[in-house]
Design a protein around this motif. Structure first.
Motif, mmCIF file in Angstrom:
data_model
loop_
_atom_site.group_PDB
_atom_site.id
_atom_site.type_symbol
_atom_site.label_atom_id
_atom_site.label_comp_id
_atom_site.label_asym_id
_atom_site.label_seq_id
_atom_site.Cartn_x
_atom_site.Cartn_y
_atom_site.Cartn_z
ATOM 1 N N ASP A 289 0.898 -1.323 -0.088
ATOM 2 C CA ASP A 289 0.032 0.049 0.024
ATOM 3 C C ASP A 289 0.775 1.162 -0.059
ATOM 4 O OD1 ASP A 289 -2.209 -1.617 -0.016
ATOM 5 O OD2 ASP A 289 -2.675 -1.050 2.038
ATOM 6 N N ALA A 290 1.819 1.257 0.972
ATOM 7 C CA ALA A 290 2.734 2.305 0.838
ATOM 8 C C ALA A 290 3.276 2.717 -0.150
ATOM 9 C CB ALA A 290 3.661 2.345 2.042
ATOM 10 N N ILE A 291 4.025 1.647 -0.934
ATOM 11 C CA ILE A 291 4.727 2.023 -2.208
ATOM 12 C C ILE A 291 3.863 2.347 -3.192
ATOM 13 C CG2 ILE A 291 5.931 0.585 -3.758
ATOM 14 C CD1 ILE A 291 7.135 -1.026 -1.819
ATOM 15 N N PHE A 292 2.655 1.893 -3.643
ATOM 16 C CA PHE A 292 1.986 2.194 -4.607
ATOM 17 C C PHE A 292 1.222 3.461 -4.324
ATOM 18 C CE2 PHE A 292 2.579 -2.276 -5.561
ATOM 19 C CZ PHE A 292 2.748 -2.335 -6.994
ATOM 20 N N ILE A 293 0.776 3.658 -3.419
ATOM 21 C CA ILE A 293 0.069 4.998 -3.010
ATOM 22 C C ILE A 293 1.014 6.168 -2.980
ATOM 23 C CG2 ILE A 293 -1.266 6.598 -1.464
ATOM 24 C CD1 ILE A 293 -2.669 3.995 -0.610
ATOM 25 N N GLY A 294 2.320 5.697 -2.554
ATOM 26 C CA GLY A 294 3.346 7.003 -2.516
ATOM 27 C C GLY A 294 3.651 7.046 -3.915
ATOM 28 N N LEU A 295 4.082 6.064 -4.740
ATOM 29 C CA LEU A 295 4.220 6.439 -6.279
ATOM 30 C C LEU A 295 3.294 7.261 -6.703
ATOM 31 C CD1 LEU A 295 5.948 2.958 -7.163
ATOM 32 C CD2 LEU A 295 7.125 5.056 -6.936
ATOM 33 N N ILE A 297 1.247 9.488 -5.416
ATOM 34 C CA ILE A 297 1.541 10.830 -4.890
ATOM 35 C C ILE A 297 2.665 11.544 -5.558
ATOM 36 C CG2 ILE A 297 1.740 11.915 -2.750
ATOM 37 C CD1 ILE A 297 0.062 9.811 -1.384
ATOM 38 N N TYR A 298 3.786 10.740 -5.718
ATOM 39 C CA TYR A 298 5.000 11.258 -6.311
ATOM 40 C C TYR A 298 4.572 11.799 -7.748
ATOM 41 C CZ TYR A 298 9.963 11.598 -7.945
ATOM 42 O OH TYR A 298 10.876 12.056 -8.411
ATOM 43 N N PHE A 299 4.251 10.796 -8.607
ATOM 44 C CA PHE A 299 4.106 10.982 -9.840
ATOM 45 C C PHE A 299 2.931 12.329 -10.036
ATOM 46 C CE2 PHE A 299 5.632 6.753 -10.510
ATOM 47 C CZ PHE A 299 6.942 7.234 -11.218
ATOM 48 N N LEU A 300 2.221 12.283 -9.254
ATOM 49 C CA LEU A 300 1.225 13.887 -9.220
ATOM 50 C C LEU A 300 1.808 14.945 -8.744
ATOM 51 C CD1 LEU A 300 -2.010 11.666 -8.084
ATOM 52 C CD2 LEU A 300 -1.477 12.557 -10.266
ATOM 53 N N ASP A 301 3.134 14.950 -8.222
ATOM 54 C CA ASP A 301 3.706 16.223 -7.525
ATOM 55 C C ASP A 301 3.032 16.654 -6.511
ATOM 56 O OD1 ASP A 301 6.020 17.867 -7.996
ATOM 57 O OD2 ASP A 301 4.717 19.389 -9.082
ATOM 58 N N VAL A 302 2.808 15.571 -5.496
ATOM 59 C CA VAL A 302 2.254 16.237 -4.282
ATOM 60 C C VAL A 302 3.544 16.276 -3.614
ATOM 61 C CG1 VAL A 302 0.703 15.638 -2.453
ATOM 62 C CG2 VAL A 302 0.003 15.225 -4.774
ATOM 63 N N PHE A 341 -8.287 18.815 -8.643
ATOM 64 C CA PHE A 341 -8.046 18.062 -9.708
ATOM 65 C C PHE A 341 -7.333 17.056 -9.126
ATOM 66 C CE2 PHE A 341 -5.818 16.243 -13.324
ATOM 67 C CZ PHE A 341 -6.951 15.488 -13.846
ATOM 68 N N THR A 342 -5.867 17.471 -8.726
ATOM 69 C CA THR A 342 -5.096 16.494 -7.942
ATOM 70 C C THR A 342 -5.369 15.724 -6.829
ATOM 71 O OG1 THR A 342 -3.328 17.988 -8.638
ATOM 72 C CG2 THR A 342 -2.628 16.747 -6.990
ATOM 73 N N ALA A 343 -6.233 16.453 -5.880
ATOM 74 C CA ALA A 343 -6.793 15.824 -4.967
ATOM 75 C C ALA A 343 -7.789 14.583 -5.307
ATOM 76 C CB ALA A 343 -7.695 16.559 -4.111
ATOM 77 N N PHE A 344 -8.296 14.788 -6.648
ATOM 78 C CA PHE A 344 -9.518 13.688 -7.041
ATOM 79 C C PHE A 344 -8.511 12.731 -7.437
ATOM 80 C CE2 PHE A 344 -11.910 12.205 -10.466
ATOM 81 C CZ PHE A 344 -12.994 11.573 -9.962
ATOM 82 N N MET A 345 -7.389 12.823 -8.179
ATOM 83 C CA MET A 345 -6.612 11.796 -8.593
ATOM 84 C C MET A 345 -6.121 11.029 -7.691
ATOM 85 S SD MET A 345 -7.068 12.131 -11.906
ATOM 86 C CE MET A 345 -5.960 10.738 -12.286
#
Length: 461
Positions: A289-295, A297-302, A341-345
């Motif tokens: 969970d942490a790896i995929f959600i973290g990736l 978030i990272y690619f969405l530039d959060v 938009f980013t929050a929705f993604m």
């Protein structure tokens, strides 16, 4: 003088009659004591003793005897009363137990945390011992590596937070300004004066509640001291459990009554197997969970992608509630810093990963080793959270899983059907711990009653 002989004659006659009556009564008593004679049977010479009630006459109506008060109650009421007082005793025992646990909550949570960490690290100790290392060296190497990894992760998270704190503060200010502009142009007819009034009210609230905020800060310092104390207790407990866990378990068995010792000795390794499977599976699922959600978030530039990923990993140990809280925090950070938009993604990424976790990862990784109904999970997490806060919510589900395993085994053991439970315990964590036969083999027949040894020189037939 002439009347004296007549008076003496009458007295003598009266004494004679009195003696005759005494003789008759003695004869009646002897006849009643002799075989074949019953007192009060109506024969001449029979008499009723003073402690015997004569039977009613034949013409009297029959009066049934009153039943016992217990027999007068309905069967259902008697069963409910018997169950009721036993339930009251159990409820009182549980209440006292919960009061004792609440008074030493820090020690209990530290020991339970040590059990969870030991369940995660003990297979590594077993592998190192299998490679030829002594028990003490294997324990030291495993503990040092585990705590070094945990320390590096904590240092990396703190470094990421402090490094990105200024950028996050600027983005939060920009997000607040953007939210203000959106409210002014929204169809809700919000005016700038209303927004300024809300901001002023917040500032006034903070100013008037300075004392409460200060006391909350001091309370936070106390909580930090308790957390550090709990960490030290958990550290020492983990070291001793890794090094001398078998002896601790064998000593604990001596506290169990001898009649129940075989069942408890067989349930212990199976409970440990369930706990180990739960901890390993939860760690793997939380890491994914942490790896995929973290990736995502990272690619969405959060910003703060790594600290958020670590936060998601830690909160994944709280079933159901942890996923919701960590996902909501990621969405809020994305909303404040990057916009709607980013929050929705981010929300879509969190929901997708959690759906894969619930329907694929947990059934595949945990399998049938930890089978707890979702309703039991929700109730356990709520009860643990209300009783002991976040720590109680973390340990509630493994406690329920272990209790389920122990109760299932003891019930089958009591019925003589241990072979139906499932596969035998395996792995290094249960080796040399189960003095009872494994479920794959039937129980041995009951030992015959011991007989005294025959005298010397004779053979037993």
């Amino acid at each position: 003088m002439s009347k004296t002989p007549a008076w003496l004659g009458r007295l003598g006659a009266g004494l004679s009659r009195l003696g005759a009556r005494f003789e008759e009564r003695r004869a009646a008593a002897e006849a009643a004591a002799a075989p074949g004679g019953e007192p009060g049977d109506g024969r001449p010479g029979a008499a009723n003793p003073p402690d015997r009630v004569p039977p009613p006459p034949a013409y009297a109506p029959a009066v049934p005897a009153r039943p016992h008060p217990v027999e007068a109650l309905p069967w259902g009421m008697r069963v409910a009363a018997e169950a009721g007082w036993r339930l009251l005793v159990l409820a009182g025992t549980l209440w006292v137990l919960m009061r004792v646990i609440s008074s030493v909550r820090l020690v209990v949570l530290a020991f339970v945390a040590a059990l969870l960490v030991t369940a995660l690290l003990q297979p590594t100790v077993a592998r190192l011992r299998g490679a030829g290392l002594p028990r003490g060296l294997a324990t030291a190497v495993t503990a040092v590596l585990g705590f070094v990894v945990i320390g590096l992760v904590g240092w990396f998270v703190v470094w990421q937070v402090t490094d990105n704190l200024g950028d996050v503060a600027d983005r939060v200010k920009d997000g607040i300004e953007e939210l203000k502009r959106w409210l002014l142009n929204s169809p809700f007819h919000v005016t700038e004066r209303q927004i300024n009034d809300i901001a002023n009210n917040l500032q006034d609230t903070i100013g008037t509640n300075t004392q409460e905020i200060t006391s909350a800060g001091l309370q936070g310092v106390t909580v930090m001291v308790e957390i550090l104390t709990g960490i030290l207790l958990a550290l020492f407990s983990t070291l001793f459990l890794l090094y001398d866990g078998r002896r601790i378990w064998q000593w604990s068995l001596k506290l169990v009554p001898a009649a129940a010792r075989p069942g408890v000795a067989g349930a212990g390794p199976r409970a440990w197997r369930t706990l180990t499977a739960y901890v390993r599976g939860t760690v793997v699922v939380a890491l994914i969970d942490a790896i995929f959600i973290g990736l995502g978030i990272y690619f969405l530039d959060v910003p703060l992608a790594v600290p958020l990923a670590v936060f998601i990993f830690l909160f994944s140990f709280i079933p159901l509630v942890g996923a919701v809280v960590s996902g909501a925090l990621a969405v809020v950070v994305a909303l404040v810093t990057q916009g709607v938009f980013t929050a929705f993604m981010v929300l879509l990424v969190v929901l997708a990963v959690q759906q894969i976790e619930g329907h694929v990862l947990q059934p595949f990784i945990l399998g049938r080793a930890v089978r707890v109904h979702p309703l039991a999970v929700v109730l356990a997490v709520a009860t643990g959270g209300l009783t002991a806060g976040i720590g109680g919510a973390v340990v509630a589900v493994p406690l329920v899983a272990v209790t389920n395993t122990v109760v299932t085994y003891l019930r089958a053991y009591g019925q003589g059907q241990v072979s139906r439970i499932g596969p035998a315990p395996h792995g290094a964590t249960v080796t040399d711990l189960a003095p009872t036969p494994t479920p794959a083999t039937p129980l041995p027949p009951a030992a015959p009653k011991s007989e005294p040894p025959p005298p010397e020189g004779e053979e037993r037939t």
